[in-house]
Design an enzyme around this catalytic site. Structure first.
Site, mmCIF file in Angstrom:
data_model
loop_
_atom_site.group_PDB
_atom_site.id
_atom_site.type_symbol
_atom_site.label_atom_id
_atom_site.label_comp_id
_atom_site.label_asym_id
_atom_site.label_seq_id
_atom_site.Cartn_x
_atom_site.Cartn_y
_atom_site.Cartn_z
ATOM 1 N N LYS A 1 0.293 4.341 -0.763
ATOM 2 C CA LYS A 1 -0.285 6.131 -0.087
ATOM 3 C C LYS A 1 -0.304 6.848 -0.659
ATOM 4 O O LYS A 1 -0.426 6.327 -1.528
ATOM 5 C CB LYS A 1 0.064 6.033 1.789
ATOM 6 C CG LYS A 1 0.044 4.960 2.711
ATOM 7 C CD LYS A 1 -0.119 4.366 3.931
ATOM 8 C CE LYS A 1 0.296 3.501 4.637
ATOM 9 N NZ LYS A 1 -0.372 3.732 6.377
ATOM 10 N N GLY B 1 2.000 1.649 11.126
ATOM 11 C CA GLY B 1 2.893 3.207 10.379
ATOM 12 C C GLY B 1 3.929 3.959 11.532
ATOM 13 O O GLY B 1 4.566 5.420 12.001
ATOM 14 N N ASN C 1 0.723 -1.137 -0.427
ATOM 15 C CA ASN C 1 0.251 0.237 -0.197
ATOM 16 C C ASN C 1 0.958 1.512 -0.119
ATOM 17 O O ASN C 1 1.714 1.692 0.891
ATOM 18 C CB ASN C 1 -0.875 0.494 1.558
ATOM 19 C CG ASN C 1 -1.564 1.144 1.740
ATOM 20 O OD1 ASN C 1 -1.712 2.521 0.477
ATOM 21 N ND2 ASN C 1 -2.290 1.390 2.781
ATOM 22 N N GLU D 1 -6.383 4.429 7.088
ATOM 23 C CA GLU D 1 -6.990 6.211 7.090
ATOM 24 C C GLU D 1 -8.240 6.732 6.180
ATOM 25 O O GLU D 1 -8.148 7.739 7.041
ATOM 26 C CB GLU D 1 -5.722 6.680 6.492
ATOM 27 C CG GLU D 1 -4.016 5.891 7.151
ATOM 28 C CD GLU D 1 -3.258 5.969 6.843
ATOM 29 O OE1 GLU D 1 -3.094 5.677 5.784
ATOM 30 O OE2 GLU D 1 -1.861 4.559 7.149
ATOM 31 N N GLU E 1 -5.441 -4.625 10.527
ATOM 32 C CA GLU E 1 -4.547 -3.775 10.620
ATOM 33 C C GLU E 1 -4.472 -3.261 12.017
ATOM 34 O O GLU E 1 -6.182 -2.236 11.986
ATOM 35 C CB GLU E 1 -4.584 -2.821 9.540
ATOM 36 C CG GLU E 1 -4.235 -3.581 7.968
ATOM 37 C CD GLU E 1 -3.746 -2.711 7.198
ATOM 38 O OE1 GLU E 1 -2.328 -2.713 6.668
ATOM 39 O OE2 GLU E 1 -4.773 -1.941 6.867
ATOM 40 N N SER F 1 3.176 -2.520 10.022
ATOM 41 C CA SER F 1 4.540 -2.258 10.935
ATOM 42 C C SER F 1 4.950 -3.718 9.883
ATOM 43 O O SER F 1 6.054 -4.234 11.023
ATOM 44 C CB SER F 1 5.425 -1.583 12.106
ATOM 45 O OG SER F 1 4.322 -0.087 12.346
ATOM 46 N N HIS G 1 -9.524 0.839 4.907
ATOM 47 C CA HIS G 1 -8.344 1.363 5.099
ATOM 48 C C HIS G 1 -8.303 2.519 6.642
ATOM 49 O O HIS G 1 -9.203 3.493 6.578
ATOM 50 C CB HIS G 1 -7.321 2.123 3.946
ATOM 51 C CG HIS G 1 -6.351 2.259 4.907
ATOM 52 N ND1 HIS G 1 -5.484 2.711 5.680
ATOM 53 C CD2 HIS G 1 -4.887 0.849 5.028
ATOM 54 C CE1 HIS G 1 -4.029 2.645 6.622
ATOM 55 N NE2 HIS G 1 -3.886 1.667 5.927
HETATM 56 C C1 PEP Z 1 -0.677 -0.086 5.944
HETATM 57 O O1 PEP Z 1 -1.041 1.601 5.537
HETATM 58 O O2 PEP Z 1 -1.506 0.139 5.542
HETATM 59 C C2 PEP Z 1 -0.183 -0.517 6.776
HETATM 60 C C3 PEP Z 1 0.084 -1.691 7.097
HETATM 61 O O3 PEP Z 1 0.928 0.663 7.099
HETATM 62 P P1 PEP Z 1 3.147 0.836 7.877
HETATM 63 O O4 PEP Z 1 3.413 -0.693 7.023
HETATM 64 O O5 PEP Z 1 3.311 1.543 7.515
HETATM 65 O O6 PEP Z 1 2.483 -0.506 9.565
#
Ligand code: PEP
Length: 253
Positions: A11, A173, A9, A97, A167, A212, A95
């Site tokens: 973003k 992040g 992803n 976000e 998630e 992460s 997601h």
């Molecule tokens: C995401 O936003 O889907 C995600 C998993 O981000 P990160 O790996 O940066 O934590």
């Protein structure tokens, strides 16, 4: 047997030149991997680059969102049919976000999921709790509500055509990753929730972990019984890191 899926992803990151370099790097790095499915989800304007560069490869591409509407007077939105036109296989839906910054509700997300499926896209439905929700013991209630949004509106059969990504918001992040045991516990809960409606669909459903995930922790997460790959944010922007995570998926298949 569920094939692992590693999906990036991106973003709202990158330029045309960076997208091209990253895709070329990933393409070279995962060539020869046969047991893992690999996908990238660039920003909408760069999907044509994925279509150009990846068409002859085994790497799939997808979007980070899709409209809940089939078409028409919906300024700024992108329909599932348009995404198919650009060769997308996947669409990330719901997601955290988008839930947080765009006010997306479970009802809206269920409509997006339905649009994706009816146009032949594979939705990647994101679910997950905030830190506050986890600390107050609400993790299962929150992820159940996220799953039930689609389950109640579209029925269990919808999960035969999709992927779920657990998630935890506190891990996205932040550099803090759920432990393999924490993640496995929620993945098993999610699979059980689907199994209560259809064991067959639950057994075939890929549930990815996201938050992460990096080269250093991917293997032990993917080794868990109910973790079928990863949705990768930050680490998907570095070809070497993303390739290493794909390698972990390949080796755990
Ligand atoms: C995401 O936003 O889907 C995600 C998993 O981000 P990160 O790996 O940066 O934590």
């Amino acid at each position: 047997m569920r094939r692992p899926l590693i999906a990036g992803n991106w973003k709202m990151n990158g330029t045309k030149a960076e997208a091209t370099d990253l895709l070329n790097g990933i393409k070279a790095g995962v060539a020869g991997m046969q047991k893992v499915d690999v996908a990238v989800c660039p920003p909408f304007p760069y999907l044509y680059i994925a279509q150009d560069l990846l068409a002859e490869s085994a790497i799939a591409w997808g979007s980070q969102d899709v409209s809940q509407e089939p078409g028409g007077a919906f300024t700024g939105q992108v329909s599932a049919a348009m995404l198919k036109d650009f060769g997308c296989r996947y669409a990330i839906i719901g997601h955290s976000e988008r839930r947080q910054f765009n006010g997306e509700t479970d009802a809206l997300i269920a409509r997006k999921y339905a649009q994706a499926v009816s146009n032949g896209l594979v939705p990647i439905l994101c679910v997950g709790e905030t830190l506050e929700e986890r600390e107050s013991g609400k993790t299962e209630a929150v992820v159940a509500k996220h799953i039930d949004g689609v389950l109640d509106a579209e029925g269990v059969d919808a999960f035969a055509h999709g992927v779920v990504a657990y998630e935890p918001v506190w891990a996205i992040g932040t550099g803090v990753t759920a432990t393999p045991a924490q993640a496995q516990e929620v993945h098993a809960f999610l699979r059980q929730r689907i199994a209560s409606k259809s064991k067959q669909i639950a057994d075939g459903l890929r549930i990815l972990y996201g938050g992460s995930m990096k080269p250093g922790n991917a293997a032990e997460l993917i080794a868990q019984a109910d973790i079928d790959g990863g949705l990768i944010g930050g680490a998907s922007l570095k070809a070497a890191d993303f390739i290493a995570i794909c390698r972990a998926g390949e080796d755990n298949a």
